[in-house]
Scaffold this active site. Structure first.
Site, PDB file in Angstrom:
ATOM      1  N   TYR A 143      47.776  45.171  29.584  1.00  7.97           N
ATOM      2  CA  TYR A 143      47.430  43.935  28.882  1.00  7.97           C
ATOM      3  C   TYR A 143      47.318  44.180  27.373  1.00  7.97           C
ATOM      4  CZ  TYR A 143      46.225  40.875  32.849  1.00  7.97           C
ATOM      5  OH  TYR A 143      46.253  40.058  33.943  1.00  7.97           O
ATOM      6  N   LYS A 192      48.508  53.852  41.544  1.00  7.55           N
ATOM      7  CA  LYS A 192      49.880  54.068  42.037  1.00  7.55           C
ATOM      8  C   LYS A 192      50.287  55.448  41.551  1.00  7.55           C
ATOM      9  CE  LYS A 192      53.704  52.598  43.969  1.00  7.55           C
ATOM     10  NZ  LYS A 192      53.814  52.396  45.434  1.00  7.55           N
ATOM     11  N   ASP A 224      49.849  49.204  46.686  1.00  2.68           N
ATOM     12  CA  ASP A 224      50.597  48.436  47.697  1.00  2.68           C
ATOM     13  C   ASP A 224      49.854  48.462  49.031  1.00  2.68           C
ATOM     14  OD1 ASP A 224      51.155  51.178  47.732  1.00  2.68           O
ATOM     15  OD2 ASP A 224      53.278  50.953  48.227  1.00  2.68           O
ATOM     16  N   ASP A 248      43.687  42.238  38.289  1.00  3.39           N
ATOM     17  CA  ASP A 248      44.035  40.823  38.165  1.00  3.39           C
ATOM     18  C   ASP A 248      44.674  40.334  39.459  1.00  3.39           C
ATOM     19  OD1 ASP A 248      44.553  38.309  36.913  1.00  3.39           O
ATOM     20  OD2 ASP A 248      46.651  38.937  36.700  1.00  3.39           O
ATOM     21  N   ASP A 252      42.792  37.867  42.848  1.00  4.80           N
ATOM     22  CA  ASP A 252      43.244  36.573  43.380  1.00  4.80           C
ATOM     23  C   ASP A 252      43.477  36.668  44.887  1.00  4.80           C
ATOM     24  OD1 ASP A 252      43.258  35.477  40.794  1.00  4.80           O
ATOM     25  OD2 ASP A 252      45.108  34.357  41.175  1.00  4.80           O
TER      26      ASP A 252
HETATM   27  C1  IPM Z   1      42.019  36.323  35.060  1.00  4.44           C
HETATM   28  C2  IPM Z   1      43.147  35.532  34.500  1.00  4.44           C
HETATM   29  C3  IPM Z   1      43.538  36.085  33.138  1.00  4.44           C
HETATM   30  C4  IPM Z   1      43.958  37.524  33.347  1.00  4.44           C
HETATM   31  C5  IPM Z   1      44.664  35.327  32.414  1.00  4.44           C
HETATM   32  C6  IPM Z   1      44.344  33.866  32.283  1.00  4.44           C
HETATM   33  C7  IPM Z   1      44.989  35.953  31.082  1.00  4.44           C
HETATM   34  O1  IPM Z   1      44.218  35.521  35.395  1.00  4.44           O
HETATM   35  O2  IPM Z   1      40.934  36.367  34.425  1.00  4.44           O
HETATM   36  O3  IPM Z   1      42.174  36.915  36.124  1.00  4.44           O
HETATM   37  O4  IPM Z   1      45.120  37.813  33.651  1.00  4.44           O
HETATM   38  O5  IPM Z   1      43.105  38.393  33.183  1.00  4.44           O
HETATM   39 MG    MG Z   2      43.838  36.479  37.212  1.00  5.00          MG
END
Ligand code: IPM
Ligand code: MG
Length: 361
Positions: A143, A192, A224, A248, A252
């Site tokens: 990032y 990884k 993975d 990240d 999710d």
């Molecule tokens: C998160 C979000 C952010 C990230 C984006 C919006 C930049 O997806 O906080 O997980 O990738 O960190």
């Molecule tokens: Mg995110």
């Protein structure tokens, strides 16, 4: 106690869910005898409208003088994403806040709330009781590493760089091990290392940190495999430590496994107690201003603020218990009612009121 909390309401549903979170924190103050001073500051799309920049210096100054920052989601609708108001909002406002405040550790608490078991796409017997703490490195890696975009030999080329220094790995690893001591004493490092030298460095540095924590078990998993294990056996994880990018993606996935990213809080921490607290979902332009948004991810982020920045563990637990009690009683915002006739649908404000009511009971 007295505490100063900077509030960055965010875009679209941001101000609506932030209002509910403030209500809940005020109720906590009333019940436990604390005074929280809230000071509003702008960043994201709202700051762009007011000042023409996504992260004004005055907002950073306000954050630096506070005990903690409570932040709503940023971002605009898909149809406007090329507009300068939204085009760089993630990199300038979100990564800007994280980087400039040195919030190097992102904690995402992945808890299977009993009332939401039906919303998990994974079978009940596999997800019941899941309680994972994801610790994601937040201010380095791909990032923040060097980026280039140029034409080489007549062809467009782009480079992002996964760069980690040992000290950046060490500080977040220490926090992960400290937190593991308050839980089931297991850290799973995800990387990884069969392909990436940065992951080899992570393994070496984390193994070294682990020597100082003989009471905590350290396990390693390739990313993975980890993404698969999260689905087939999520209960094996206690603290999951990983890089910015892998964290990240996996957070999710983990949010989906426990039924909804709408209820997932996050805490972004630096040295000492200061931190920034935000839900992990977006600003949902399609439902903004209609009293439809689920405020629980934001409210649980407020609970994390009480826990990590103010050291108010009992108060944080009280908020989490109130949320569970209201969900258990069958109250749901629209995102969590799909096809269910046995639940009572309520709006954003009513959900906040119910949680406050439970806290003050
Ligand atoms: C998160 C979000 C952010 C990230 C984006 C919006 C930049 O997806 O906080 O997980 O990738 O960190
Ligand atoms: Mg995110």
């Amino acid at each position: 106690m007295d505490a100063k909390i900077v509030v960055i309401p965010g875009d679209y549903i941001g101000p609506e869910i932030i209002a509910e979170c403030i209500k809940v924190l005020q109720a906590v103050g009333e019940r436990f005898g604390h005074t929280f001073h809230f000071e509003e500051a702008l960043a994201g799309g709202a700051a762009y409208d007011a000042y023409g920049v996504h992260l004004p210096e005055s907002t950073l100054e306000a954050c630096r003088s506070a005990d903690a920052v409570l932040k709503g989601p940023f971002g605009g609708p898909p149809s406007e994403l090329n507009h300068p108001k939204w085009a760089l909002v993630e990199r300038e406002a979100i990564l800007g806040l994280r980087g400039k405040l040195n919030l190097y550790a992102n904690l995402r608490s992945v808890v299977m709330r009993p009332a939401l078991l039906d919303f998990s796409p994974v079978r009940r017997e596999r997800v019941e009781g899941v309680n994972i703490l994801m610790v994601r490195e937040l201010v380095s890696g791909i990032y923040f590493g060097p980026k280039t975009r140029e034409v080489v030999d007549g062809e467009e080329q782009a480079i992002d760089t996964e760069l980690y220094r040992a000290s950046e790995i060490r500080r977040v690893a220490r926090l992960a091990f400290d937190l593991a001591r308050t839980r089931r004493r297991k850290v799973t490092l995800v990387g990884k290392s069969n392909v990436l030298v940065s992951s080899v460095l992570w393994r070496e540095v984390v193994a070294d940190v682990a020597e100082g924590y003989p009471d905590v078990e350290l396990d390693y998993m390739h990313v993975d495999n980890a993404s698969m294990q999260l689905i087939i056996n999520p209960r094996q994880f206690d603290v999951l430590l990983t890089t910015n990018m892998f964290g990240d993606i996996l957070s999710d996935e983990a949010g989906a496994i426990v039924g909804s990213i709408g209820v997932m809080p996050s805490a972004s921490l630096t040295d000492g107690r200061f931190g920034l607290y935000e839900p992990i979902h977006g600003s949902a332009p399609d439902i903004a201003g209609r009293n439809l948004a689920n405020p629980i991810g934001q409210i649980l982020s407020g609970a994390e603020l009480l826990r990590y920045s103010l050291g108010l563990e009992e108060e944080a637990n009280a908020v989490e218990e109130a949320v569970d009690a209201v969900l258990d009683a069958g109250y749901r915002t629209a995102d969590l009612t799909a096809g269910r006739s046995d639940v009572k649908q309520v709006g954003t404000r009513e959900m906040g009121d119910l949680i406050v009511e439970h806290l003050l009971r």
